[in-house]
Design a protein around this motif. Sequence first.
Motif, PDB file in Angstrom:
ATOM      1  N   SER A 103       0.889  -1.282  -0.040  1.00  0.00           N
ATOM      2  CA  SER A 103      -0.118   0.006  -0.219  1.00  0.00           C
ATOM      3  C   SER A 103       1.049   1.347   0.095  1.00  0.00           C
ATOM      4  O   SER A 103       0.685   2.252  -0.592  1.00  0.00           O
ATOM      5  CB  SER A 103      -0.862   0.022   1.227  1.00  0.00           C
ATOM      6  OG  SER A 103      -1.690  -1.042   1.316  1.00  0.00           O
ATOM      7  N   ALA A 104       1.993   1.192   0.604  1.00  0.00           N
ATOM      8  CA  ALA A 104       2.947   2.358   0.965  1.00  0.00           C
ATOM      9  C   ALA A 104       3.316   2.595  -0.495  1.00  0.00           C
ATOM     10  O   ALA A 104       3.753   3.789  -0.922  1.00  0.00           O
ATOM     11  CB  ALA A 104       3.938   2.171   2.095  1.00  0.00           C
ATOM     12  N   MET A 105       4.153   1.342  -1.194  1.00  0.00           N
ATOM     13  CA  MET A 105       4.527   1.654  -2.364  1.00  0.00           C
ATOM     14  C   MET A 105       3.781   2.233  -3.542  1.00  0.00           C
ATOM     15  O   MET A 105       3.970   2.999  -4.109  1.00  0.00           O
ATOM     16  CB  MET A 105       5.252   0.233  -2.771  1.00  0.00           C
ATOM     17  CG  MET A 105       6.316  -0.148  -2.100  1.00  0.00           C
ATOM     18  SD  MET A 105       6.814  -1.944  -2.535  1.00  0.00           S
ATOM     19  CE  MET A 105       7.498  -1.591  -4.305  1.00  0.00           C
ATOM     20  N   ASP A 106       2.632   1.801  -3.171  1.00  0.00           N
ATOM     21  CA  ASP A 106       1.604   2.390  -4.177  1.00  0.00           C
ATOM     22  C   ASP A 106       1.205   3.836  -4.084  1.00  0.00           C
ATOM     23  O   ASP A 106       1.265   4.430  -5.099  1.00  0.00           O
ATOM     24  CB  ASP A 106       0.125   1.591  -4.180  1.00  0.00           C
ATOM     25  CG  ASP A 106      -0.977   1.837  -5.288  1.00  0.00           C
ATOM     26  OD1 ASP A 106      -0.602   1.656  -6.357  1.00  0.00           O
ATOM     27  OD2 ASP A 106      -1.742   2.661  -4.907  1.00  0.00           O
ATOM     28  N   SER A 107       1.083   4.230  -2.925  1.00  0.00           N
ATOM     29  CA  SER A 107       0.895   5.490  -2.472  1.00  0.00           C
ATOM     30  C   SER A 107       2.040   6.589  -2.647  1.00  0.00           C
ATOM     31  O   SER A 107       2.028   7.749  -3.026  1.00  0.00           O
ATOM     32  CB  SER A 107      -0.044   5.832  -1.237  1.00  0.00           C
ATOM     33  OG  SER A 107       0.788   5.404  -0.269  1.00  0.00           O
ATOM     34  N   THR A 108       3.301   6.224  -2.411  1.00  0.00           N
ATOM     35  CA  THR A 108       4.560   7.095  -2.597  1.00  0.00           C
ATOM     36  C   THR A 108       5.289   6.930  -3.564  1.00  0.00           C
ATOM     37  O   THR A 108       6.191   8.013  -3.852  1.00  0.00           O
ATOM     38  CB  THR A 108       5.052   6.959  -0.981  1.00  0.00           C
ATOM     39  OG1 THR A 108       5.731   5.368  -1.144  1.00  0.00           O
ATOM     40  CG2 THR A 108       4.571   7.018   0.092  1.00  0.00           C
ATOM     41  N   GLY A 109       5.126   5.524  -4.161  1.00  0.00           N
ATOM     42  CA  GLY A 109       6.265   5.271  -5.166  1.00  0.00           C
ATOM     43  C   GLY A 109       7.557   5.153  -4.823  1.00  0.00           C
ATOM     44  O   GLY A 109       8.476   4.741  -5.774  1.00  0.00           O
ATOM     45  N   ALA A 110       7.610   4.805  -3.487  1.00  0.00           N
ATOM     46  CA  ALA A 110       8.872   4.279  -2.939  1.00  0.00           C
ATOM     47  C   ALA A 110       9.173   3.090  -3.383  1.00  0.00           C
ATOM     48  O   ALA A 110       8.522   2.224  -3.746  1.00  0.00           O
ATOM     49  CB  ALA A 110       8.945   4.579  -1.633  1.00  0.00           C
ATOM     50  N   SER A 111      10.664   2.556  -2.883  1.00  0.00           N
ATOM     51  CA  SER A 111      11.037   1.239  -3.727  1.00  0.00           C
ATOM     52  C   SER A 111      10.800   0.395  -2.564  1.00  0.00           C
ATOM     53  O   SER A 111      10.469   0.511  -1.380  1.00  0.00           O
ATOM     54  CB  SER A 111      12.607   1.248  -3.795  1.00  0.00           C
ATOM     55  OG  SER A 111      13.240   1.361  -2.387  1.00  0.00           O
ATOM     56  N   TYR A 112      10.723  -1.127  -2.696  1.00  0.00           N
ATOM     57  CA  TYR A 112      10.430  -2.135  -1.767  1.00  0.00           C
ATOM     58  C   TYR A 112      11.512  -1.915  -0.509  1.00  0.00           C
ATOM     59  O   TYR A 112      10.912  -1.914   0.708  1.00  0.00           O
ATOM     60  CB  TYR A 112      10.601  -3.389  -2.576  1.00  0.00           C
ATOM     61  CG  TYR A 112      10.982  -4.534  -1.386  1.00  0.00           C
ATOM     62  CD1 TYR A 112       9.563  -5.003  -0.710  1.00  0.00           C
ATOM     63  CD2 TYR A 112      11.929  -5.186  -1.166  1.00  0.00           C
ATOM     64  CE1 TYR A 112       9.440  -6.151   0.197  1.00  0.00           C
ATOM     65  CE2 TYR A 112      12.245  -6.144  -0.203  1.00  0.00           C
ATOM     66  CZ  TYR A 112      10.752  -6.581   0.507  1.00  0.00           C
ATOM     67  OH  TYR A 112      10.714  -7.641   1.684  1.00  0.00           O
ATOM     68  N   SER A 113      12.736  -1.795  -0.796  1.00  0.00           N
ATOM     69  CA  SER A 113      13.621  -1.871   0.396  1.00  0.00           C
ATOM     70  C   SER A 113      13.503  -0.515   1.389  1.00  0.00           C
ATOM     71  O   SER A 113      13.302  -0.421   2.536  1.00  0.00           O
ATOM     72  CB  SER A 113      15.241  -1.791   0.100  1.00  0.00           C
ATOM     73  OG  SER A 113      15.368  -0.859  -0.885  1.00  0.00           O
ATOM     74  N   GLU A 114      13.253   0.570   0.664  1.00  0.00           N
ATOM     75  CA  GLU A 114      12.872   1.777   1.409  1.00  0.00           C
ATOM     76  C   GLU A 114      11.712   1.636   2.349  1.00  0.00           C
ATOM     77  O   GLU A 114      11.599   2.044   3.522  1.00  0.00           O
ATOM     78  CB  GLU A 114      12.423   3.143   0.509  1.00  0.00           C
ATOM     79  CG  GLU A 114      13.773   3.588  -0.134  1.00  0.00           C
ATOM     80  CD  GLU A 114      13.556   4.514  -1.221  1.00  0.00           C
ATOM     81  OE1 GLU A 114      14.290   5.220  -1.622  1.00  0.00           O
ATOM     82  OE2 GLU A 114      12.370   4.573  -1.756  1.00  0.00           O
ATOM     83  N   THR A 115      10.447   1.074   1.739  1.00  0.00           N
ATOM     84  CA  THR A 115       9.339   0.762   2.366  1.00  0.00           C
ATOM     85  C   THR A 115       9.354  -0.126   3.514  1.00  0.00           C
ATOM     86  O   THR A 115       8.745  -0.166   4.580  1.00  0.00           O
ATOM     87  CB  THR A 115       8.085   0.550   1.510  1.00  0.00           C
ATOM     88  OG1 THR A 115       8.301   1.398   0.214  1.00  0.00           O
ATOM     89  CG2 THR A 115       6.578   0.686   1.925  1.00  0.00           C
ATOM     90  N   LEU A 116      10.143  -1.255   3.177  1.00  0.00           N
ATOM     91  CA  LEU A 116      10.552  -2.421   4.311  1.00  0.00           C
ATOM     92  C   LEU A 116      10.919  -1.566   5.538  1.00  0.00           C
ATOM     93  O   LEU A 116      10.541  -1.931   6.635  1.00  0.00           O
ATOM     94  CB  LEU A 116      11.289  -3.365   3.702  1.00  0.00           C
ATOM     95  CG  LEU A 116      11.609  -4.525   4.702  1.00  0.00           C
ATOM     96  CD1 LEU A 116      10.510  -5.171   5.072  1.00  0.00           C
ATOM     97  CD2 LEU A 116      12.398  -5.654   3.982  1.00  0.00           C
ATOM     98  N   GLU A 117      12.049  -0.861   5.226  1.00  0.00           N
ATOM     99  CA  GLU A 117      12.674   0.055   6.285  1.00  0.00           C
ATOM    100  C   GLU A 117      11.614   0.642   7.285  1.00  0.00           C
ATOM    101  O   GLU A 117      11.561   0.499   8.387  1.00  0.00           O
ATOM    102  CB  GLU A 117      13.789   0.743   5.798  1.00  0.00           C
ATOM    103  CG  GLU A 117      14.912   1.146   6.980  1.00  0.00           C
ATOM    104  CD  GLU A 117      15.896   1.919   6.368  1.00  0.00           C
ATOM    105  OE1 GLU A 117      16.579   1.738   5.234  1.00  0.00           O
ATOM    106  OE2 GLU A 117      16.261   2.909   6.984  1.00  0.00           O
TER     107      GLU A 117
END
Length: 434
Positions: A168-182
């Motif tokens: 959900s966060a990747m979809d709304s922010t466009g951030a990468s998987y590793s950034e969002t996991l952190e």
Amino acid sequence: MIEDREPIRVALLGCGTVGTEVVRLLRDRPEEFAARVGAPVRVTGVAVRRPHKHPELPEELLTTDSASLVDGDVDLVVELIGGIEPARSLLLRALRAGKSVVTANKALLAEYGSELYAAADASGADIYFEASVAGAIPLLRPLRESLAGDRINRVMGIVNGTTNYILSAMDSTGASYSETLEEAGQLGYAEADPTADVDGFDAAAKAAILASLAFHTRVTATDVHREGISGTSAGDITAAQALDRRVKLLAICDRVTDEEGNESVSARVHPAMIPRDHPLAGVGGAFNAVFVEAESAGQLMFYGQGAGGAPTASAVLGDMVAVARNLVVSGKGPRESAHAQLPVRSMGQTPTRYHISLDVADKPGVLSQVASMFNEHDVSISVVRQQGRGAEASLVVVTHTALDAALKSTVEEIARLDAVREVVSVMRVEGELS
Ligand code: NDP
Ligand code: HSE
């Protein structure tokens, strides 16, 4: 007077995130539980690893000797330790002694559920496990009891909160998987070792439990095809957005009927693109939701908090009340129902649909070369979109339903074509009629 009746004596194994809430709620409302059960419910011992970490509990309740606690004068054993051992041995010990069991342990049920059921059957004890799938959401009891007269054809859902938060966060922010996991780790969603969540083990165990109940067939975690989200890129999310879809990690359990009318089942966990207007696409953050399709009931959706101390404790306490009531009235809960014993399909033999995004050379004949690969594998194309970008073009193909093995081979061969510069994204598509 209910308070004067013999209490239901509970042994609690494990008192962490979930167990602490179970104890708190039992302590806060003892009269309510007694009234609902028909007798007082009393925790007579709590087994933990490190008693000094539990100043909130009376010292005389605490023990590190789980086996002696199970063997003692208790009627009901609630297991909230997690993992396979010592949980498995302790629950078998309890069930063999005729003591009913409540557990939230999906990993154990997905692997050793049949062994536990058999022990419960032999002694007449109950086994309840509502909290093991989708936390607070009442889902297993509807499958085990309310829908026992129907025929379920599909169970599809978001059953892992951590990965749903990340996607959900990747979809709304466009951030990468590793950034969002952190970020998920910093916010306390992802655990220090997030492997069970992000690699799909947690969801696969839940899919095994769901498929077993839905199809009256023994399905274990090893029968479930599993792909996590660590390979999901920001490019996959953008590709989904371009088609008005969202990426979700789905657990999908299907009843499949072949052309001769033979039935089998499939169970799989993988990321998939679903239309943005699909009810599962709107499930954001750490929430869970599960869609059930049954022959007579039609489509049902279950939604709510799939994790966390208090939500999960709600499901555990519901099971405790059910077991305790059975003890008071000498009743019995549902037993294992595996009469159908349908064969479990491999992933290759499971019907799926693919979305494929390619960067190709923008010159004559490329589209027909790509199309002929689909044709050779008997895969029918549903949508093709091409957009030129100088000497290159971006090509998106969405297929109709085909066997997963045929789709996979098609993609492998397309990737080898000279005109194909890059396979940008390959993802399964769910939630639409083919
Ligand atoms: P925790 O890790 O928070 O707690 C585990 C507890 O078990 C701790 O109290 C620990 O003792 C105790 N323990 C560990 N090993 C032993 C042992 N060998 N003997 C006795 N006690 C032991 O787990 P959770 O509360 O998060 O999870 C419990 C169960 O619920 C798991 O099966 C999990 O999958 C399931 N679940 C959890 C959800 C959640 O949101 N947390 C959601 C849905 C299900 P100590 O406190 O001394 O370390
Ligand atoms: N780790 C699990 C999740 C907890 O994120 O959904 C609930 O089983």
